[in-house]
Scaffold this active site. Structure first.
Site, PDB file in Angstrom:
ATOM      1  N   HIS A 210       0.682  -1.128   0.070  1.00 48.61           N
ATOM      2  CA  HIS A 210       0.170  -0.035  -0.319  1.00 48.61           C
ATOM      3  C   HIS A 210       0.675   0.720   0.029  1.00 48.61           C
ATOM      4  O   HIS A 210       2.423   0.861   0.011  1.00 48.61           O
ATOM      5  CB  HIS A 210      -0.721  -0.264   1.264  1.00 48.61           C
ATOM      6  CG  HIS A 210       0.208  -0.522   2.203  1.00 48.61           C
ATOM      7  ND1 HIS A 210       0.056  -1.511   2.947  1.00 48.61           N
ATOM      8  CD2 HIS A 210       0.458   0.833   3.400  1.00 48.61           C
ATOM      9  CE1 HIS A 210       0.459  -1.920   4.056  1.00 48.61           C
ATOM     10  NE2 HIS A 210       0.672  -0.264   4.272  1.00 48.61           N
ATOM     11  N   ASP A 223       2.621  -3.786   5.433  1.00 47.29           N
ATOM     12  CA  ASP A 223       2.529  -4.182   7.191  1.00 47.29           C
ATOM     13  C   ASP A 223       3.084  -5.716   7.771  1.00 47.29           C
ATOM     14  O   ASP A 223       2.235  -6.835   6.221  1.00 47.29           O
ATOM     15  CB  ASP A 223       1.083  -4.038   7.523  1.00 47.29           C
ATOM     16  CG  ASP A 223       0.526  -2.996   7.435  1.00 47.29           C
ATOM     17  OD1 ASP A 223       2.031  -2.062   7.562  1.00 47.29           O
ATOM     18  OD2 ASP A 223      -0.401  -2.793   7.391  1.00 47.29           O
ATOM     19  N   HIS A 268       5.657   1.545  13.865  1.00 50.92           N
ATOM     20  CA  HIS A 268       5.069   1.267  15.440  1.00 50.92           C
ATOM     21  C   HIS A 268       6.020  -0.007  16.257  1.00 50.92           C
ATOM     22  O   HIS A 268       5.600  -0.323  16.208  1.00 50.92           O
ATOM     23  CB  HIS A 268       3.912   0.200  14.575  1.00 50.92           C
ATOM     24  CG  HIS A 268       2.869   1.356  14.360  1.00 50.92           C
ATOM     25  ND1 HIS A 268       2.398   1.990  14.093  1.00 50.92           N
ATOM     26  CD2 HIS A 268       2.475   0.592  12.846  1.00 50.92           C
ATOM     27  CE1 HIS A 268       1.404   2.696  13.554  1.00 50.92           C
ATOM     28  NE2 HIS A 268       1.361   1.397  12.234  1.00 50.92           N
ATOM     29  N   HIS A 307       0.831  -4.126  14.323  1.00 52.38           N
ATOM     30  CA  HIS A 307       2.460  -5.116  13.575  1.00 52.38           C
ATOM     31  C   HIS A 307       3.063  -3.732  13.168  1.00 52.38           C
ATOM     32  O   HIS A 307       3.837  -2.473  13.952  1.00 52.38           O
ATOM     33  CB  HIS A 307       1.105  -4.384  11.736  1.00 52.38           C
ATOM     34  CG  HIS A 307       0.757  -3.840  11.974  1.00 52.38           C
ATOM     35  ND1 HIS A 307      -0.810  -2.885  12.518  1.00 52.38           N
ATOM     36  CD2 HIS A 307       1.325  -2.405  10.914  1.00 52.38           C
ATOM     37  CE1 HIS A 307      -0.668  -1.736  11.697  1.00 52.38           C
ATOM     38  NE2 HIS A 307       0.478  -1.878  11.183  1.00 52.38           N
ATOM     39  N   HIS A 309       4.878  -1.190  10.583  1.00 53.37           N
ATOM     40  CA  HIS A 309       4.719  -0.533   9.200  1.00 53.37           C
ATOM     41  C   HIS A 309       6.086  -0.275   8.491  1.00 53.37           C
ATOM     42  O   HIS A 309       6.914   0.332   8.758  1.00 53.37           O
ATOM     43  CB  HIS A 309       3.822   0.651   9.192  1.00 53.37           C
ATOM     44  CG  HIS A 309       3.830   1.219   8.607  1.00 53.37           C
ATOM     45  ND1 HIS A 309       2.547   0.988   6.911  1.00 53.37           N
ATOM     46  CD2 HIS A 309       3.764   2.484   7.543  1.00 53.37           C
ATOM     47  CE1 HIS A 309       3.153   1.891   6.207  1.00 53.37           C
ATOM     48  NE2 HIS A 309       3.862   2.940   6.310  1.00 53.37           N
TER      49      HIS A 309
END
Length: 365
Positions: A210, A223, A268, A307, A309
């Site tokens: 994405h 991810d 993250h 998760h 990224h």
């Protein structure tokens, strides 16, 4: 001209191959008419996209030093500035200058109370979102795309001269605008240069590629997680996908940059155990992906599960994962962000030719 943020994060736990793990709300800022450039007399300006994008290795920025000298009351939001610069891909010097030009009151030397601090943090997020949306999500209508982006990000295009004067006063000596971009090597990744961002010998689960913003293009990000747990459950080690120098952007975000221009972002994060300007080898542990929501979202947003990224950049610009190889697996990104249809998005083993669908466990040899 106010715009809504696109980096307000909303992550959905993956319960099926079609589920999204990380959805960002897009900022739909639009470029102003090209004639606006003539109206504010910048048709002769030699701005480049290299001026806009953040390249911490080529053009390092010591935000603490800058704030002490120029905006000491901003020190409580220094992490927010660097965090959103990393997440949006916009150079912090560009972000700061645009933010103050649009909101001159933020430059007044007053101690920030909690409400003012939150407003400044939100404005930093919104401004980086606008600049990134204009840079990446708009088709360049002219050869002056960089100047067009800046003018379109200003609340009033007539403030261009104010913007330029302020930028030159603050940053002209360390990163002059309009410098010719140095010649770079081919965009092709060197063979065996990059691996997946977890320990070799383990297998994790990726979702659909994405855009770094969650919508639009390029499809630069993906991810990954070991088992897509709920908050509070066990999470695992994140490792450098390639050799390079570290930039710690915030408590939850790291970039690794190689001198060949390739870089990767890790978002993250928790327990970051590398430091600024440290050289790391491929497969070196840089931390874990966060188990707690407040840690994963250290500068705000929302998320429903842990998760990592992971994003790919070239010379500071987010770059499509299409046909790029991580280890032995070459990526077919699909038609749009989070395309999980295996007819359009998949991974190909470059040694065997075997095809693997996304949302399947894959090994990092």
């Amino acid at each position: 001209m106010k715009r809504l943020p696109f980096l307000a994060i909303a992550c959905l736990i993956a319960t099926s191959p079609a589920a999204k793990a990380h959805t960002l709300m897009a900022n739909h800022a639009q470029l102003r008419p090209v004639t606006t450039l003539e109206n504010v007399n910048i048709t002769s300006q030699k701005l480049t996209e290299s001026d806009l994008v953040f390249q911490p290795r080529r053009h390092p920025f010591n935000i603490e030093r800058f704030l002490r000298a120029q905006l000491p009351h901003w020190q409580p939001v220094s992490e927010a500035i660097m965090h959103w610069s990393g997440a949006s891909g916009i150079d912090p010097r560009i972000l700061i200058t645009t933010l103050v030009t649009n909101e001159p009151a933020f430059a007044q030397a007053v101690t920030l109370d909690r409400i003012s601090e939150l407003k400044l943090q939100q404005a930093a997020e919104q401004t980086s979102a606008t600049l990134s949306s204009l840079l990446y999500h708009s088709q360049p209508p002219s050869t002056q795309h960089a100047a067009h982006v800046l003018v379109s990000a200003l609340d009033d295009p007539k403030d261009w001269q104010v913007w330029q004067t302020r930028y030159k006063a603050w940053f002209g000596g360390q990163k002059p605008l309009g410098q010719q971009r140095r010649a770079t090597r081919s965009l092709a990744l060197p063979n065996e240069f990059m691996q997946w961002p977890w320990r070799q010998g383990y297998a994790w689960i990726p979702n659909g590629p994405h855009a770094h913003s969650g919508s639009g293009y390029p499809l630069s990000s993906i991810d990954v997680s070991y088992d897509w747990p709920r908050w509070g459950n066990t999470t695992y080690s994140v490792t450098a996908a390639h050799d390079g120098y570290v930039t710690v952007l915030s408590r939850c975000q790291v970039r690794v940059t190689h001198d060949n221009g390739w870089a990767t972002n890790y978002y993250h994060m928790d327990g970051i155990q590398v430091r600024n300007n440290q050289w790391v080898d491929k497969n070196t542990k840089i931390g874990t992906y966060a188990s707690q929501r407040s840690v994963a979202l250290c500068q705000g947003g929302s998320s429903t599960g842990p998760h990592l990224h992971f994003s790919l950049l070239k010379n500071g610009r987010f770059t499509s994962l299409q046909n790029k190889s991580l280890g032995r697996l070459q990526i077919q990104t699909g038609r749009y962000s989070y395309d999980d249809d295996c007819r359009y998005a998949w991974l190909t083993n470059t040694q065997t030719g075997n095809k693997t669908c996304l949302w399947r466990r894959i090994s990092n040899p």
